[in-house]
Write an enzyme that holds these catalytic residues in place. Structure first.
Site, PDB file in Angstrom:
ATOM      1  N   LYS A   9       7.972  -1.516  -7.772  1.00 43.76           N
ATOM      2  CA  LYS A   9       7.336  -2.778  -7.121  1.00 43.76           C
ATOM      3  C   LYS A   9       8.130  -2.884  -6.048  1.00 43.76           C
ATOM      4  O   LYS A   9       9.374  -2.856  -5.857  1.00 43.76           O
ATOM      5  CB  LYS A   9       7.233  -3.866  -8.137  1.00 43.76           C
ATOM      6  CG  LYS A   9       8.266  -4.572  -8.484  1.00 43.76           C
ATOM      7  CD  LYS A   9       7.834  -5.852  -9.108  1.00 43.76           C
ATOM      8  CE  LYS A   9       9.142  -6.338  -9.711  1.00 43.76           C
ATOM      9  NZ  LYS A   9       8.677  -7.938 -10.237  1.00 43.76           N
ATOM     10  N   SER A  25      -6.770   0.058   2.712  1.00 45.67           N
ATOM     11  CA  SER A  25      -5.502   0.419   2.519  1.00 45.67           C
ATOM     12  C   SER A  25      -4.402  -0.639   2.735  1.00 45.67           C
ATOM     13  O   SER A  25      -4.741  -1.680   3.131  1.00 45.67           O
ATOM     14  CB  SER A  25      -5.071   1.663   3.029  1.00 45.67           C
ATOM     15  OG  SER A  25      -4.710   1.420   4.491  1.00 45.67           O
ATOM     16  N   THR A  57      -5.606  -1.104  -3.959  1.00 48.10           N
ATOM     17  CA  THR A  57      -5.776  -0.455  -2.482  1.00 48.10           C
ATOM     18  C   THR A  57      -4.730   0.716  -2.660  1.00 48.10           C
ATOM     19  O   THR A  57      -4.336   1.273  -3.912  1.00 48.10           O
ATOM     20  CB  THR A  57      -5.735  -1.168  -1.326  1.00 48.10           C
ATOM     21  OG1 THR A  57      -6.156  -0.469  -0.248  1.00 48.10           O
ATOM     22  CG2 THR A  57      -4.228  -1.672  -1.315  1.00 48.10           C
ATOM     23  N   TYR A  58      -4.615   1.623  -1.579  1.00 44.15           N
ATOM     24  CA  TYR A  58      -3.886   2.577  -1.567  1.00 44.15           C
ATOM     25  C   TYR A  58      -2.773   2.635  -0.477  1.00 44.15           C
ATOM     26  O   TYR A  58      -3.186   1.856   0.348  1.00 44.15           O
ATOM     27  CB  TYR A  58      -4.599   4.088  -1.458  1.00 44.15           C
ATOM     28  CG  TYR A  58      -5.358   4.002  -0.269  1.00 44.15           C
ATOM     29  CD1 TYR A  58      -5.172   4.581   0.788  1.00 44.15           C
ATOM     30  CD2 TYR A  58      -6.828   3.516  -0.416  1.00 44.15           C
ATOM     31  CE1 TYR A  58      -5.906   4.701   1.855  1.00 44.15           C
ATOM     32  CE2 TYR A  58      -7.699   3.579   0.744  1.00 44.15           C
ATOM     33  CZ  TYR A  58      -7.093   4.056   2.006  1.00 44.15           C
ATOM     34  OH  TYR A  58      -8.132   4.332   2.964  1.00 44.15           O
ATOM     35  N   GLY A  73      -8.648  -3.484   6.151  1.00 42.74           N
ATOM     36  CA  GLY A  73     -10.090  -3.453   5.637  1.00 42.74           C
ATOM     37  C   GLY A  73     -10.622  -4.689   4.993  1.00 42.74           C
ATOM     38  O   GLY A  73      -9.906  -5.817   5.386  1.00 42.74           O
ATOM     39  N   ALA A  74     -11.258  -4.626   4.086  1.00 49.16           N
ATOM     40  CA  ALA A  74     -11.738  -5.673   3.491  1.00 49.16           C
ATOM     41  C   ALA A  74     -10.856  -6.637   2.754  1.00 49.16           C
ATOM     42  O   ALA A  74     -10.944  -7.898   2.825  1.00 49.16           O
ATOM     43  CB  ALA A  74     -12.793  -5.514   2.142  1.00 49.16           C
ATOM     44  N   ALA A  75      -9.758  -5.865   2.337  1.00 44.76           N
ATOM     45  CA  ALA A  75      -8.642  -6.860   1.603  1.00 44.76           C
ATOM     46  C   ALA A  75      -7.937  -7.804   2.514  1.00 44.76           C
ATOM     47  O   ALA A  75      -7.293  -8.754   2.124  1.00 44.76           O
ATOM     48  CB  ALA A  75      -7.762  -5.706   1.065  1.00 44.76           C
TER      49      ALA A  75
END
Length: 114
Positions: A9, A25, A57-58, A73-75
């Site tokens: 993390k 992403s 996400t990636y 994006g949407a995030a």
């Protein structure tokens, strides 16, 4: 049987940008990707400390040494510039396997603290 464990993390990184008009992403400074032993395109969970949002996400590589943490994006609706996030990756292990997770601590500018 496989069980899911924390692999690594990046703890309390600061969001530097949120780009709604990107296909998706999280863009992460390549230095942080290496330190956390992540791979580009790897799935991660992003936990927003400021508002409690959690999403998957990636990873996409950002410029090395830039300190970049950009939610795309949407995030991008789930985080704002300045929010603190925890970026977590997981590994599937058998009950007999052991693993010590990698934890990368960063400062307010997303520089690795030693």
């Amino acid at each position: 049987m496989l069980m899911e464990f924390m692999y690594s993390k990046i703890h309390r990184a600061t969001v530097t940008d949120a780009n709604l008009n990107y296909s998706g992403s999280i863009t992460i400074d390549e230095e942080l990707i290496d330190a956390a032993k992540l791979k580009e395109w790897q799935k991660v969970d992003v936990l927003n400390v400021n508002n409690g949002e959690r999403f998957q996400t990636y990873v996409i590589k950002g410029k090395r040494g830039s300190g970049e943490i950009c939610i795309n994006g949407a995030a991008a609706r789930k985080a704002h510039i300045g929010d603190k996030v925890i970026i977590v990756a997981y590994a599937h292990l058998t009950p007999d396997e052991t693993h010590t997770p990698t934890v990368v601590l960063v400062d307010e500018k997303n520089k690795i603290m030693s």
